[in-house]
Design a protein around this motif. Structure first.
Motif, mmCIF file in Angstrom:
data_model
loop_
_atom_site.group_PDB
_atom_site.id
_atom_site.type_symbol
_atom_site.label_atom_id
_atom_site.label_comp_id
_atom_site.label_asym_id
_atom_site.label_seq_id
_atom_site.Cartn_x
_atom_site.Cartn_y
_atom_site.Cartn_z
ATOM 1 N N GLU A 130 0.905 -0.744 -0.138
ATOM 2 C CA GLU A 130 0.051 -0.193 0.038
ATOM 3 C C GLU A 130 1.214 1.302 0.190
ATOM 4 N N PRO A 131 1.226 2.151 -1.361
ATOM 5 C CA PRO A 131 2.059 3.218 -1.007
ATOM 6 C C PRO A 131 1.875 3.989 -0.494
ATOM 7 N N ARG A 132 0.149 4.061 0.429
ATOM 8 C CA ARG A 132 -0.412 5.030 1.642
ATOM 9 C C ARG A 132 -0.147 4.620 3.025
ATOM 10 N N GLY A 133 0.884 3.487 2.621
ATOM 11 C CA GLY A 133 0.878 3.186 4.932
ATOM 12 C C GLY A 133 1.670 3.991 4.980
ATOM 13 N N GLY A 134 1.480 4.021 6.482
ATOM 14 C CA GLY A 134 1.787 5.037 7.164
ATOM 15 C C GLY A 134 1.317 6.400 7.221
ATOM 16 N N THR A 135 0.912 6.418 5.838
ATOM 17 C CA THR A 135 0.591 8.042 6.059
ATOM 18 C C THR A 135 -0.898 8.751 6.827
ATOM 19 N N PRO A 136 -1.749 9.880 6.799
ATOM 20 C CA PRO A 136 -2.470 10.148 7.485
ATOM 21 C C PRO A 136 -3.755 9.185 7.346
ATOM 22 N N GLY A 137 -4.251 8.308 8.432
ATOM 23 C CA GLY A 137 -5.146 7.623 7.623
ATOM 24 C C GLY A 137 -5.761 6.219 7.369
ATOM 25 N N PHE A 138 -3.774 6.237 7.110
ATOM 26 C CA PHE A 138 -3.215 4.882 6.988
ATOM 27 C C PHE A 138 -2.635 4.482 7.856
ATOM 28 N N GLU A 139 -1.904 4.397 8.573
ATOM 29 C CA GLU A 139 -1.066 4.916 10.327
ATOM 30 C C GLU A 139 -1.355 3.391 10.323
ATOM 31 N N GLU A 140 -1.846 2.361 10.079
ATOM 32 C CA GLU A 140 -1.823 0.976 10.663
ATOM 33 C C GLU A 140 -1.443 0.005 9.475
#
Length: 199
Positions: A130-140
Protein backbone atom coordinates in the motif's frame (compact mmCIF):
# COMPACT_ATOMS: atom_id res chain seq x y z
CA UNK A 1 15.89 -49.06 -16.68
CA UNK A 2 14.66 -47.04 -13.73
CA UNK A 3 16.57 -47.29 -10.47
CA UNK A 4 14.72 -46.88 -7.20
CA UNK A 5 15.75 -45.47 -3.87
CA UNK A 6 16.41 -48.30 -1.40
CA UNK A 7 13.27 -49.07 0.62
CA UNK A 8 10.98 -47.08 -1.67
CA UNK A 9 9.37 -47.31 -5.08
CA UNK A 10 10.47 -43.78 -5.96
CA UNK A 11 12.64 -43.32 -9.05
CA UNK A 12 15.88 -41.45 -8.41
CA UNK A 13 17.67 -39.05 -10.67
CA UNK A 14 19.60 -41.41 -12.95
CA UNK A 15 16.81 -41.32 -15.51
CA UNK A 16 18.34 -38.99 -18.09
CA UNK A 17 17.06 -41.28 -20.84
CA UNK A 18 13.51 -40.66 -19.68
CA UNK A 19 11.30 -39.39 -22.57
CA UNK A 20 10.64 -36.20 -20.54
CA UNK A 21 13.79 -35.61 -18.49
CA UNK A 22 12.91 -31.99 -17.63
CA UNK A 23 15.19 -30.90 -14.81
CA UNK A 24 16.42 -34.39 -13.96
CA UNK A 25 19.71 -34.23 -15.87
CA UNK A 26 20.42 -30.82 -14.31
CA UNK A 27 19.65 -32.19 -10.84
CA UNK A 28 22.33 -34.84 -11.35
CA UNK A 29 24.84 -32.08 -12.07
CA UNK A 30 23.55 -30.06 -9.11
CA UNK A 31 23.88 -33.05 -6.81
CA UNK A 32 27.49 -33.63 -7.88
CA UNK A 33 28.29 -29.95 -7.24
CA UNK A 34 26.55 -30.08 -3.86
CA UNK A 35 28.51 -33.15 -2.75
CA UNK A 36 31.77 -31.60 -4.01
CA UNK A 37 31.10 -28.39 -2.04
CA UNK A 38 30.43 -30.40 1.11
CA UNK A 39 33.68 -32.33 0.72
CA UNK A 40 35.61 -29.11 0.06
CA UNK A 41 34.10 -27.51 3.18
CA UNK A 42 35.22 -30.49 5.26
CA UNK A 43 38.73 -30.40 3.82
CA UNK A 44 39.27 -26.64 4.19
CA UNK A 45 36.89 -25.22 6.80
CA UNK A 46 36.43 -21.45 6.59
CA UNK A 47 36.85 -19.07 9.48
CA UNK A 48 33.83 -16.76 9.66
CA UNK A 49 31.04 -16.02 7.23
CA UNK A 50 31.18 -14.74 3.67
CA UNK A 51 30.66 -10.97 3.51
CA UNK A 52 28.11 -10.17 0.80
CA UNK A 53 28.02 -6.73 -0.81
CA UNK A 54 25.70 -4.79 -3.10
CA UNK A 55 25.79 -1.11 -4.07
CA UNK A 56 22.98 1.02 -5.47
CA UNK A 57 23.61 4.31 -7.26
CA UNK A 58 21.08 6.91 -8.40
CA UNK A 59 21.82 7.81 -12.01
CA UNK A 60 22.10 11.51 -12.87
CA UNK A 61 19.03 13.12 -14.46
CA UNK A 62 16.90 9.94 -14.49
CA UNK A 63 17.14 8.83 -10.85
CA UNK A 64 17.24 5.22 -12.08
CA UNK A 65 18.77 2.96 -9.43
CA UNK A 66 21.64 0.86 -10.74
CA UNK A 67 22.33 -2.07 -8.42
CA UNK A 68 25.78 -3.63 -8.70
CA UNK A 69 26.53 -7.06 -7.24
CA UNK A 70 29.96 -8.45 -8.11
CA UNK A 71 30.11 -8.10 -11.95
CA UNK A 72 26.31 -8.07 -12.35
CA UNK A 73 23.92 -5.14 -12.69
CA UNK A 74 20.20 -4.81 -12.04
CA UNK A 75 18.16 -1.72 -12.93
CA UNK A 76 15.40 -0.58 -10.58
CA UNK A 77 13.05 2.23 -11.57
CA UNK A 78 9.71 3.85 -10.84
CA UNK A 79 6.74 4.14 -13.14
CA UNK A 80 5.93 7.29 -15.08
CA UNK A 81 3.44 8.33 -12.38
CA UNK A 82 6.35 8.65 -9.93
CA UNK A 83 8.92 10.48 -12.09
CA UNK A 84 10.37 7.25 -13.46
CA UNK A 85 10.73 5.59 -16.86
CA UNK A 86 9.67 2.04 -15.91
CA UNK A 87 13.07 0.73 -17.01
CA UNK A 88 13.07 -1.93 -14.31
CA UNK A 89 11.07 -3.27 -11.37
CA UNK A 90 10.60 -1.28 -8.18
CA UNK A 91 12.45 -2.35 -5.04
CA UNK A 92 9.47 -4.14 -3.43
CA UNK A 93 9.00 -6.11 -6.65
CA UNK A 94 12.68 -7.04 -6.70
CA UNK A 95 12.31 -8.29 -3.13
CA UNK A 96 9.53 -10.65 -4.21
CA UNK A 97 11.69 -11.78 -7.11
CA UNK A 98 14.60 -12.42 -4.75
CA UNK A 99 12.38 -14.58 -2.54
CA UNK A 100 11.07 -16.46 -5.57
CA UNK A 101 14.58 -17.00 -6.93
CA UNK A 102 15.87 -18.25 -3.58
CA UNK A 103 12.94 -20.62 -3.10
CA UNK A 104 13.41 -21.96 -6.62
CA UNK A 105 17.12 -22.51 -6.11
CA UNK A 106 16.65 -24.23 -2.77
CA UNK A 107 13.95 -26.47 -4.28
CA UNK A 108 16.57 -27.55 -6.83
CA UNK A 109 19.26 -28.04 -4.17
CA UNK A 110 17.00 -30.04 -1.88
CA UNK A 111 15.56 -32.10 -4.76
CA UNK A 112 19.12 -33.01 -5.74
CA UNK A 113 20.07 -33.78 -2.14
CA UNK A 114 16.95 -35.87 -1.46
CA UNK A 115 17.07 -37.46 -4.94
CA UNK A 116 13.56 -36.36 -5.83
CA UNK A 117 13.14 -36.07 -9.63
CA UNK A 118 11.64 -32.87 -11.03
CA UNK A 119 10.49 -32.26 -14.56
CA UNK A 120 9.37 -28.63 -14.12
CA UNK A 121 9.45 -26.07 -11.33
CA UNK A 122 7.85 -22.63 -11.10
CA UNK A 123 7.54 -20.34 -8.06
CA UNK A 124 5.18 -17.33 -7.96
CA UNK A 125 5.39 -14.83 -5.08
CA UNK A 126 2.72 -12.24 -4.30
CA UNK A 127 2.30 -9.57 -1.62
CA UNK A 128 0.20 -6.53 -0.77
CA UNK A 129 1.92 -3.13 -0.92
CA UNK A 130 0.00 0.00 0.00
CA UNK A 131 1.81 3.17 -1.18
CA UNK A 132 -0.22 5.19 1.36
CA UNK A 133 1.01 3.04 4.27
CA UNK A 134 2.07 5.10 7.27
CA UNK A 135 0.39 8.30 6.05
CA UNK A 136 -2.60 10.00 7.75
CA UNK A 137 -5.55 7.65 7.66
CA UNK A 138 -3.28 4.69 6.91
CA UNK A 139 -1.08 4.76 10.01
CA UNK A 140 -1.74 1.09 10.77
CA UNK A 141 -0.96 -0.11 7.26
CA UNK A 142 2.62 -1.37 6.83
CA UNK A 143 4.92 0.62 4.55
CA UNK A 144 6.54 -2.64 3.44
CA UNK A 145 5.17 -5.53 1.35
CA UNK A 146 3.02 -7.75 3.55
CA UNK A 147 0.68 -10.75 3.35
CA UNK A 148 3.41 -12.47 1.34
CA UNK A 149 2.36 -15.75 -0.25
CA UNK A 150 4.09 -18.10 -2.64
CA UNK A 151 2.84 -20.87 -4.90
CA UNK A 152 5.11 -23.62 -6.19
CA UNK A 153 4.10 -25.56 -9.27
CA UNK A 154 5.97 -28.84 -9.54
CA UNK A 155 5.86 -31.51 -12.22
CA UNK A 156 7.35 -34.72 -10.88
CA UNK A 157 6.76 -38.47 -10.80
CA UNK A 158 7.42 -38.34 -7.03
CA UNK A 159 4.58 -39.03 -4.60
CA UNK A 160 2.76 -36.23 -2.75
CA UNK A 161 4.47 -37.40 0.44
CA UNK A 162 7.93 -37.00 -1.09
CA UNK A 163 7.05 -33.56 -2.43
CA UNK A 164 5.86 -32.55 1.07
CA UNK A 165 9.21 -33.74 2.41
CA UNK A 166 10.91 -31.58 -0.23
CA UNK A 167 8.77 -28.54 0.65
CA UNK A 168 9.57 -28.86 4.36
CA UNK A 169 13.29 -29.14 3.61
CA UNK A 170 13.11 -26.02 1.44
CA UNK A 171 11.43 -23.93 4.16
CA UNK A 172 14.05 -25.09 6.68
CA UNK A 173 16.97 -24.22 4.41
CA UNK A 174 15.97 -21.25 2.24
CA UNK A 175 18.07 -18.24 3.36
CA UNK A 176 15.79 -15.46 2.09
CA UNK A 177 12.59 -17.17 3.27
CA UNK A 178 14.08 -17.41 6.75
CA UNK A 179 15.51 -13.89 6.57
CA UNK A 180 12.00 -12.53 6.01
CA UNK A 181 10.48 -14.71 8.73
CA UNK A 182 12.95 -13.64 11.40
CA UNK A 183 13.47 -10.10 12.73
CA UNK A 184 16.78 -8.59 11.68
CA UNK A 185 18.92 -5.82 13.12
CA UNK A 186 20.11 -3.38 10.47
CA UNK A 187 22.68 -0.68 11.19
CA UNK A 188 23.35 2.26 8.92
CA UNK A 189 25.55 5.31 8.56
CA UNK A 190 25.79 8.32 6.26
CA UNK A 191 29.06 9.59 4.79
CA UNK A 192 28.73 13.25 3.79
CA UNK A 193 30.83 14.59 0.91
CA UNK A 194 33.30 11.73 1.25
CA UNK A 195 34.18 12.81 4.79
CA UNK A 196 33.70 11.16 8.17
CA UNK A 197 30.38 9.51 8.79
CA UNK A 198 27.52 11.77 9.78
CA UNK A 199 24.54 10.40 11.70
Amino acid sequence: MTTTTPGTDEPILDTADDPQPGLRAYLEVKRAALLARREAAKATPREGANRLRATATAESRSGVRRIRIRHHQIISDSGADFAGYDLGPASPEIQLGVLGSCLTHVFLIQAADLRIPLDALDVEVEADHEPRGGTPGFEEVPIYPHHITYTVRVTSPASAERVRELHEAVERNCPIYNLLLNPQQITGRVVLNGGPQDG
